[in-house]
Write a protein that holds these residues in place. Structure first.
Motif, PDB file in Angstrom:
ATOM      1  N   VAL A  41       0.904  -1.212  -0.074  1.00  0.00           N
ATOM      2  CA  VAL A  41       0.110   0.066   0.143  1.00  0.00           C
ATOM      3  C   VAL A  41       0.754   1.314  -0.111  1.00  0.00           C
ATOM      4  O   VAL A  41       2.123   1.104   0.378  1.00  0.00           O
ATOM      5  N   ARG A  42       0.293   2.247  -0.503  1.00  0.00           N
ATOM      6  CA  ARG A  42       1.087   3.714  -0.300  1.00  0.00           C
ATOM      7  C   ARG A  42       0.495   4.230   0.595  1.00  0.00           C
ATOM      8  O   ARG A  42      -0.834   4.586   0.703  1.00  0.00           O
ATOM      9  N   ALA A  43       1.131   4.577   1.663  1.00  0.00           N
ATOM     10  CA  ALA A  43       0.445   5.388   2.836  1.00  0.00           C
ATOM     11  C   ALA A  43       1.325   6.550   3.257  1.00  0.00           C
ATOM     12  O   ALA A  43       2.514   6.691   3.055  1.00  0.00           O
ATOM     13  N   SER A  44       0.789   7.317   3.812  1.00  0.00           N
ATOM     14  CA  SER A  44       1.273   8.716   4.794  1.00  0.00           C
ATOM     15  C   SER A  44       0.821   8.850   6.034  1.00  0.00           C
ATOM     16  O   SER A  44      -0.344   8.000   6.643  1.00  0.00           O
ATOM     17  N   THR A  45       1.629   9.346   6.636  1.00  0.00           N
ATOM     18  CA  THR A  45       1.208   9.633   8.399  1.00  0.00           C
ATOM     19  C   THR A  45       1.815  10.875   8.608  1.00  0.00           C
ATOM     20  O   THR A  45       2.688  11.450   8.192  1.00  0.00           O
ATOM     21  N   THR A  46       1.296  11.560   9.833  1.00  0.00           N
ATOM     22  CA  THR A  46       1.821  12.622  10.253  1.00  0.00           C
ATOM     23  C   THR A  46       2.088  12.564  11.628  1.00  0.00           C
ATOM     24  O   THR A  46       1.145  12.269  12.632  1.00  0.00           O
ATOM     25  N   GLY A  47       3.083  13.228  11.993  1.00  0.00           N
ATOM     26  CA  GLY A  47       3.696  13.543  13.536  1.00  0.00           C
ATOM     27  C   GLY A  47       3.445  14.648  13.949  1.00  0.00           C
ATOM     28  O   GLY A  47       3.886  15.753  13.264  1.00  0.00           O
ATOM     29  N   THR A  48       3.201  15.084  15.057  1.00  0.00           N
ATOM     30  CA  THR A  48       3.338  16.626  15.504  1.00  0.00           C
ATOM     31  C   THR A  48       4.025  16.722  16.828  1.00  0.00           C
ATOM     32  O   THR A  48       4.105  15.881  17.573  1.00  0.00           O
ATOM     33  N   CYS A  49       4.510  17.737  16.724  1.00  0.00           N
ATOM     34  CA  CYS A  49       5.486  18.226  17.902  1.00  0.00           C
ATOM     35  C   CYS A  49       5.232  19.467  18.297  1.00  0.00           C
ATOM     36  O   CYS A  49       4.412  20.503  17.641  1.00  0.00           O
ATOM     37  N   THR A  50       6.017  20.219  19.007  1.00  0.00           N
ATOM     38  CA  THR A  50       6.202  21.560  19.544  1.00  0.00           C
ATOM     39  C   THR A  50       7.187  22.273  18.973  1.00  0.00           C
ATOM     40  O   THR A  50       8.499  21.679  18.997  1.00  0.00           O
ATOM     41  N   GLY A  51       7.365  23.445  18.484  1.00  0.00           N
ATOM     42  CA  GLY A  51       8.701  24.310  18.345  1.00  0.00           C
ATOM     43  C   GLY A  51       8.412  25.692  18.772  1.00  0.00           C
ATOM     44  O   GLY A  51       7.364  26.017  19.098  1.00  0.00           O
ATOM     45  N   TRP A  52       9.643  26.492  18.763  1.00  0.00           N
ATOM     46  CA  TRP A  52       9.582  27.893  19.282  1.00  0.00           C
ATOM     47  C   TRP A  52      10.579  28.505  18.487  1.00  0.00           C
ATOM     48  O   TRP A  52      11.748  28.100  18.435  1.00  0.00           O
ATOM     49  N   TRP A  53       9.951  30.005  18.294  1.00  0.00           N
ATOM     50  CA  TRP A  53      10.989  31.059  17.537  1.00  0.00           C
ATOM     51  C   TRP A  53      12.310  31.078  18.575  1.00  0.00           C
ATOM     52  O   TRP A  53      11.947  31.508  19.549  1.00  0.00           O
ATOM     53  N   VAL A  54      13.431  31.379  17.995  1.00  0.00           N
ATOM     54  CA  VAL A  54      14.535  31.912  18.583  1.00  0.00           C
ATOM     55  C   VAL A  54      15.324  33.012  18.169  1.00  0.00           C
ATOM     56  O   VAL A  54      16.054  33.654  18.445  1.00  0.00           O
ATOM     57  N   THR A  55      14.798  33.394  16.637  1.00  0.00           N
ATOM     58  CA  THR A  55      15.181  34.445  15.872  1.00  0.00           C
ATOM     59  C   THR A  55      14.143  35.141  15.222  1.00  0.00           C
ATOM     60  O   THR A  55      13.138  34.432  14.912  1.00  0.00           O
ATOM     61  N   ALA A  56      14.119  36.548  14.882  1.00  0.00           N
ATOM     62  CA  ALA A  56      13.042  37.063  14.517  1.00  0.00           C
ATOM     63  C   ALA A  56      12.818  36.811  12.893  1.00  0.00           C
ATOM     64  O   ALA A  56      11.961  36.714  12.406  1.00  0.00           O
ATOM     65  N   ASP A  57      14.071  36.113  12.372  1.00  0.00           N
ATOM     66  CA  ASP A  57      13.984  35.924  10.984  1.00  0.00           C
ATOM     67  C   ASP A  57      13.822  34.534  10.388  1.00  0.00           C
ATOM     68  O   ASP A  57      14.044  33.921   9.639  1.00  0.00           O
ATOM     69  N   GLY A  58      13.262  33.717  11.559  1.00  0.00           N
ATOM     70  CA  GLY A  58      12.694  32.308  11.269  1.00  0.00           C
ATOM     71  C   GLY A  58      13.555  31.128  11.556  1.00  0.00           C
ATOM     72  O   GLY A  58      13.155  30.195  11.121  1.00  0.00           O
ATOM     73  N   TYR A  59      14.379  31.309  12.574  1.00  0.00           N
ATOM     74  CA  TYR A  59      15.200  30.052  13.146  1.00  0.00           C
ATOM     75  C   TYR A  59      14.165  29.522  14.303  1.00  0.00           C
ATOM     76  O   TYR A  59      13.947  30.210  15.013  1.00  0.00           O
ATOM     77  N   MET A  60      13.888  28.200  14.283  1.00  0.00           N
ATOM     78  CA  MET A  60      13.179  27.413  15.254  1.00  0.00           C
ATOM     79  C   MET A  60      13.956  26.402  16.130  1.00  0.00           C
ATOM     80  O   MET A  60      14.601  25.669  15.305  1.00  0.00           O
ATOM     81  N   VAL A  61      13.625  26.103  17.046  1.00  0.00           N
ATOM     82  CA  VAL A  61      14.111  24.922  18.328  1.00  0.00           C
ATOM     83  C   VAL A  61      13.213  23.898  18.195  1.00  0.00           C
ATOM     84  O   VAL A  61      11.834  24.430  18.666  1.00  0.00           O
ATOM     85  N   THR A  62      13.334  22.371  18.168  1.00  0.00           N
ATOM     86  CA  THR A  62      12.585  21.529  18.430  1.00  0.00           C
ATOM     87  C   THR A  62      13.164  20.363  18.715  1.00  0.00           C
ATOM     88  O   THR A  62      14.454  20.386  18.843  1.00  0.00           O
ATOM     89  N   GLY A  63      12.518  19.143  18.828  1.00  0.00           N
ATOM     90  CA  GLY A  63      13.430  18.075  19.337  1.00  0.00           C
ATOM     91  C   GLY A  63      13.741  17.286  17.993  1.00  0.00           C
ATOM     92  O   GLY A  63      13.149  17.194  17.011  1.00  0.00           O
ATOM     93  N   ALA A  64      15.084  16.540  18.040  1.00  0.00           N
ATOM     94  CA  ALA A  64      15.532  15.896  16.912  1.00  0.00           C
ATOM     95  C   ALA A  64      14.600  14.688  16.686  1.00  0.00           C
ATOM     96  O   ALA A  64      14.407  14.317  15.407  1.00  0.00           O
ATOM     97  N   HIS A  65      14.040  14.139  17.536  1.00  0.00           N
ATOM     98  CA  HIS A  65      13.312  12.887  17.337  1.00  0.00           C
ATOM     99  C   HIS A  65      11.958  13.288  16.457  1.00  0.00           C
ATOM    100  O   HIS A  65      11.236  12.392  15.956  1.00  0.00           O
ATOM    101  N   CYS A  66      11.639  14.659  16.643  1.00  0.00           N
ATOM    102  CA  CYS A  66      10.567  15.170  15.705  1.00  0.00           C
ATOM    103  C   CYS A  66      10.539  15.211  14.578  1.00  0.00           C
ATOM    104  O   CYS A  66       9.437  15.073  13.555  1.00  0.00           O
TER     105      CYS A  66
END
Length: 524
Positions: free
Chosen positions: A117-142
């Motif tokens: 089968v051709r399948a897709s799935t979605t995982g959700t995590c949380t991230g947060w901005w650390v610079t005003a121009d778009g750098y974000m931190v999250t977990g590596a496993h995410c």
């Protein structure tokens, strides 16, 4: 004297009655809980991170290992005869499926043909901005889970229909059993475990995006997903589980301030912000409400270290799957770590409220590798100042700051609501903004002038009423003025050793003197 003191007292009371200088009334300020202030500051920078996986999946058909199944049947029958299992068919079926699910490969085997089968799935995590121009931190496993994790996720989500069909086939072996919801769940879970262990993936692709909050906070159908590039990753837990993302074509984003590992000690309170999957995936809640960030708090219990030497903080602040990657704050409101994992009990089940937090020093280390300098953005600085005024009920001072935030970052998800609430409070007469410093100084100056005027008035009145001073000379009894002797007019003695005055110029006519030799007394 009484009148003088009364006048001075009245003047002083008038000055004392003036409003206090700014800051002197802080004692009666109504305190807003620190968690409330911190949540308001944190929410704008915390975002829902979505990672989609797509692949071609191949799983074998499933068959029973007949000998093992017959042995299991005899064991369950013996337990029924002992009275350890009820004699009804449903209880017996649940006992069989439950024991098979604990060791699926002992009782189930792959058989042909394979199913693809051709399948897709979605995982959700949380991230947060650390610079005003778009750098974000999250977990590596995410954003970089290992293949075993992905296979398990596919087996649970993408292969649900296959697992249900397999479960129907096995229940057919349990003749005369009318399955209930519990038996259906147990059967599906058993086959999901089998499929995860025998799944083969080909052509795996991955895309990561940030679901931007909408005005008012949270996410709804109108939310825009911003594509994100994974620019740096560490190793999933128990390693240095942190990743850095970059979103392009953005500016003036709200950001969070990073603290230091030493900002918190065991016993301090930690705060977690993020998107727990228990809420995000709850279909009974409206979409916009379940996709708003969740703020929790709990004590910092202990410092832990993994076998590979990676430090982690243990906390009892509640969190669940989906919170991973979210910021963790100390009492000072700065980020002290990133939420990564929950501890399990001896049975492998998630322990309640036992989370592990990667210290902020590891986050900074990963940012330095990419020459990324985290900082509070101008929008966040203005927003935090506006919030401070808002929570002090200084609404007139907060309004221009909130408008400044709107100008800097028009897509800010919360500022419009605070601006509306501030304007409503002003209209309702609830504003407590203190007067500007210049006005306070003017009040104090006016009070000082009033006191000086009263003092001057009192002095003048006293001089007006005072008798003219008597000429100096020998004092009479009890200080009475001296009495001149008969026949000899009294004149003051000439000072000793003082030269005589210059003679008057020719033609000089002496003028008539006034009392006491002084100038004329003006009328008061």
């Amino acid at each position: 004297m009484r009148r003088v003191m009364g006048a001075l007292a009245a003047a002083w009371l008038g000055v004392a009655a003036l409003p206090a200088l700014p800051g002197t009334a802080a004692a009666d300020e109504r305190r807003v809980p620190e968690a409330t202030r911190l949540a308001a500051r944190s929410h704008p920078a915390v975002q829902l991170v979505m990672t989609r996986y797509s692949a071609e999946l191949t799983v074998p058909s499933v068959g029973l290992r007949d000998a093992a199944f017959r042995r299991l049947t005899r064991e369950v029958t013996a337990d029924v005869l002992k009275g350890e299992i009820p004699r009804d068919k449903l209880s017996i079926a649940k006992a069989l499926v439950g024991r098979m699910g604990k060791d699926v490969d002992t009782y189930l085997r792959p058989i042909g043909p394979d199913r693809t089968v051709r399948a897709s799935t979605t995982g959700t995590c949380t991230g947060w901005w650390v610079t005003a121009d778009g750098y974000m931190v999250t977990g590596a496993h995410c954003v970089k889970p290992d293949e075993k994790q992905i296979a398990t996720t596919f087996a649970k989500q993408a292969l649900t229909d296959l697992a249900k069909r397999d479960a129907v086939n096995v229940r057919a072996l349990l003749e005369g059993v009318r399955a209930d919801d519990e038996l259906n769940r147990m059967s599906a879970a058993m086959f999901a475990g089998f499929n995860a262990g025998h799944l083969r993936m080909r052509g795996l692709t991955q895309t990561t995006g940030v679901l931007q909050s909408v005005p008012g906070g949270g996410v709804d159908k109108t939310a825009r997903e911003l594509p994100a590039e994974v620019v740096a990753t560490g190793e999933s837990y128990p390693g240095k589980d942190v990743a850095v993302l970059k979103v392009g074509n953005v500016a003036n984003l709200p950001t969070l301030e990073l603290g230091d590992d030493r900002d918190v000690q065991v016993g301090d309170t930690l705060f977690i912000d993020g998107f727990p999957g228990t809420v995000t995936g709850n279909g009974t809640l409206s979409l916009d409400s379940r996709l708003q960030p969740t703020f929790t708090q709990g004590p910092y219990n202990a410092q832990r270290t993994t076998r590979s030497g990676v430090p982690y903080l243990q906390t009892q602040a509640p969190a669940y799957g989906g919170n991973s990657g979210g910021p963790v704050f100390g009492d000072e409101g700065r980020v002290v770590g990133i939420l990564i994992a929950g501890l399990n009990d001896a049975d492998g089940q998630a322990a309640q409220n036992q989370q592990l937090v990667l210290p902020v020093s590891v986050v900074k280390e990963k940012l330095r590798e990419r020459n990324i300098r985290p900082a509070l953005s101008p929008a966040s600085i203005a927003y935090n100042q506006a919030l401070d005024s808002f929570f002090q009920r200084h609404y007139k001072r907060a309004v221009p700051k909130f408008r400044e935030v709107q100008n800097l970052y028009p897509a800010h998800p919360y500022v419009a609501r605070y601006l509306s609430e501030s304007q409503s409070a002003i209209s309702a007469g609830r504003d407590e903004t203190p007067l500007p410093a210049a006005v306070w100084l003017a009040f104090v100056g006016c009070g000082g002038v009033a006191v000086a005027g009263v003092v001057l008035l009192v002095v003048v009145v006293r001089r007006r009423r005072a008798p003219a001073p008597a000429p100096s000379g020998p004092a009479g009894p009890f200080g009475a003025p001296p009495v001149p002797q008969q026949g000899t007019p009294w004149r003051p003695p000439a000072p000793q050793g003082v030269p005589a005055p210059f003679p008057p110029p020719p033609g000089h006519r002496p003028q008539q003197s006034r009392p006491n030799g002084g100038p004329p007394t003006p009328p008061w």
